[in-house]
Design an enzyme around this catalytic site. Structure first.
Site, PDB file in Angstrom:
ATOM      1  N   CYS A   1      50.169 -46.434 -44.978  1.00  0.00           N
ATOM      2  CA  CYS A   1      49.153 -47.450 -45.229  1.00  0.00           C
ATOM      3  C   CYS A   1      48.813 -48.196 -43.950  1.00  0.00           C
ATOM      4  O   CYS A   1      49.533 -48.127 -42.956  1.00  0.00           O
ATOM      5  CB  CYS A   1      49.654 -48.478 -46.258  1.00  0.00           C
ATOM      6  SG  CYS A   1      50.175 -47.801 -47.837  1.00  0.00           S
TER       7      CYS A   1
ATOM      8  N   ASP B   1      29.758 -62.122  -9.145  1.00  0.00           N
ATOM      9  CA  ASP B   1      28.468 -62.164  -9.825  1.00  0.00           C
ATOM     10  C   ASP B   1      27.938 -63.599  -9.859  1.00  0.00           C
ATOM     11  O   ASP B   1      28.649 -64.530 -10.269  1.00  0.00           O
ATOM     12  CB  ASP B   1      28.636 -61.626 -11.250  1.00  0.00           C
ATOM     13  CG  ASP B   1      27.330 -61.545 -11.996  1.00  0.00           C
ATOM     14  OD1 ASP B   1      26.736 -60.465 -12.007  1.00  0.00           O
ATOM     15  OD2 ASP B   1      26.897 -62.580 -12.557  1.00  0.00           O
TER      16      ASP B   1
END
Length: 506
Positions: free
Chosen positions: A40, A450
């Site tokens: 499961c 950046d």
């Protein structure tokens, strides 16, 4: 709680996740119950088994290899994929990415081993040790998952499903489904109809699938990223649906994506059904659907609060932000190079011109495929405009890709990929890091040079000088800072690396 390592499935920690039915761990490990012979997902709603009766396994393939059947109540194979295959860079993780992309279906274990640079024997030994199953068993589990998905969510015939899932024969398909799910394919479909009603959509050549993800998901960020970077002729964004044509191993596919609560709705018009599984894997990669957003945000929050002002994490973090991946490595590199030093809108215009001139039309010319690297290498200089040096660099990169001197795929290591990218003319550290982050879904790259990231950090007072505290989630911090800067626009100079990201706020 942090992700559970496939190499260190601590029993107490795993059992605690099972007793609390913590859905964040679905896909990260599987619970095998010896008394029932069933495996499961951790969040299974069934009665929690006694500790003495369970064992924890890193993959569905390992459970199947041990003779366990998939639970038909919690559908463990339907859980979002494990985020470990992106956070880890070892051989096992890189192999899992390539298996999901269908390398074994196309070329067998030899192709997988050659791509990774290992012998078949070494590869099988490592995967069996790390993941509890060898490459063939892992690929078989992947085929079983694809088959169940199609059985329960489409009206395709069983023979079409067997072909689409990558099985060599109908008999192999039937035997695998019975072994994994303990029922026939027909029974699986009947059970689904009883649970959900007879609501399966007609295919009409188009498959509609629900791609699950872990909540939360920052829908606005993904929708901005897709819409802002949509190049006319290649991609469209209309009424919340992203559409484009994609070159696939056996032809092409036209995809449509829309983010819904709890899932992404994906419509696929496949030229060849064998391309279904790799296409789904690429879509999940594009949207970063296997991320563990709660765990990531908790880690980033702790790092921010420990060194910055109180309450900063709430200002910085948008719950559930994702790091967009890509659909095709060569396309990502070439589009990134085209977009250097210019705005998003200008980059889209250049890409649209290239696609119109060199891309192959599909769907009655409604869409074009992104041009092949061979076509760009031969004719790109005639189509692309701008500084001669940049055009030469783009054509040179296309030539390296077409000739096999540069190889871009998700099974590479970040260090090797970055080294090869930096060896190209016209590729600097920002471009190499950006491509590495998106191609490999690398979670730990901070684009600190950046301009938009730096502006976001400045607006929030985030110190980028010491970044170790945010490892291994620095790519996600990059996205958070990008989004904050874009949502609070100020003047950002054109002609600067990263400025092309700052043209449209989410």
């Amino acid at each position: 709680m942090d992700p559970v390592s496939a190499n260190d499935l601590d029993f107490e920690r795993c059992y605690r996740a099972v007793t609390t039915r913590d859905a964040r761990f679905d896909g990260q490990f599987f619970t095998a119950v010896r008394t029932t012979g069933i495996y499961c997902r951790p969040s299974c709603p069934a009665i929690t088994p006694k500790p003495a009766n369970v064992t924890f396994l890193p993959t569905a393939a390992a459970a199947q290899q041990g003779g366990y059947r998939a639970c038909r109540r919690c559908l463990p194979d339907a859980a979002p994929g494990s985020p470990l295959w992106n956070t880890r860079a070892d051989l096992a993780a890189r192999a899992m990415r390539l298996i999901a992309d269908g390398v074994i279906e196309r070329g067998g274990v030899p192709a997988l081993a050659d791509t990774l640079g290992y012998s078949q024997r070494q590869l099988t030994r490592v995967l069996t040790s790390e993941l509890g199953a060898g490459p063939l068993a892992l690929a078989r589990a992947h085929r079983a998952h694809t088959a169940r998905l199609l059985i329960q969510t489409t009206r395709l015939t069983m023979s079409d499903i067997a072909f689409a899932a990558g099985f060599a024969s109908i008999r192999q398909f039937n035997d695998t489904v019975r072994e994994v799910f303990a029922v026939s394919p027909t029974t699986l479909r009947e059970e689904s109809r009883r649970r959900n009603g007879d609501t399966l959509p007609a295919t009409n050549g188009v498959l509609t699938l629900r791609l699950p993800y872990r909540e939360p998901l920052d829908r606005s960020w993904l929708e901005w990223f897709l819409s802002a970077h949509a190049a006319p002729g290649l991609e469209t964004w209309e009424d919340g649906v992203f559409t484009r044509a994609l070159r696939t191993p056996h032809g092409h596919t036209t995809i449509g994506l829309s983010v819904q609560p709890g899932h992404v709705r994906a419509s696929l018009a496949l030229h060849d059904m064998r391309d279904l599984a790799p296409t789904v894997a690429r879509l999940r990669h594009l949207l970063d659907l296997d991320a563990d957003p709660v765990g990531i945000d908790e880690a980033l929050s702790a790092g921010l609060e420990s060194t910055h002002r109180e309450g900063i994490a709430g200002a910085v973090l948008a719950p559930g932000i994702r790091v967009p991946g890509c659909l095709d490595g060569p396309e990502l590199l070439l589009r990134t190079m085209i977009g250097q030093q210019i705005s998003v809108a200008a980059a889209n215009t250049h890409v649209a011109r290239l696609v119109q001139a060199l891309g192959e039309p599909v769907d009655g010319a409604a869409h074009h495929l992104f041009p092949t690297t061979e076509a760009i290498a031969e004719h790109g200089a005639e189509v692309l405009t701008g500084p001669a040096r940049r055009v030469e660099a783009i054509v040179g990169a296309a030539r390296a890709l077409a000739g096999g001197d540069l190889v871009l795929h998700s099974g590479r290591t970040a260090a090797d990929l970055r080294r090869d990218l930096l060896a190209l003319d016209g590729v600097g550290p920002w471009t190499a890091d950006y491509v590495t982050m998106r191609l490999l879904a690398d979670p730990d790259i901070l684009l600190h040079t950046d301009l938009v990231v730096r502006r976001g950090a400045s607006l929030l007072g985030v110190d980028l000088a010491d970044t170790a505290r945010w490892a291994p989630w620095r790519s996600y911090l990059t996205m958070h800072l990008w989004k904050h800067a874009l949502a609070n626009p100020t003047s950002v100079p054109d002609g600067a690396a990263g400025a092309r990201k700052a043209r449209t706020a989410p």
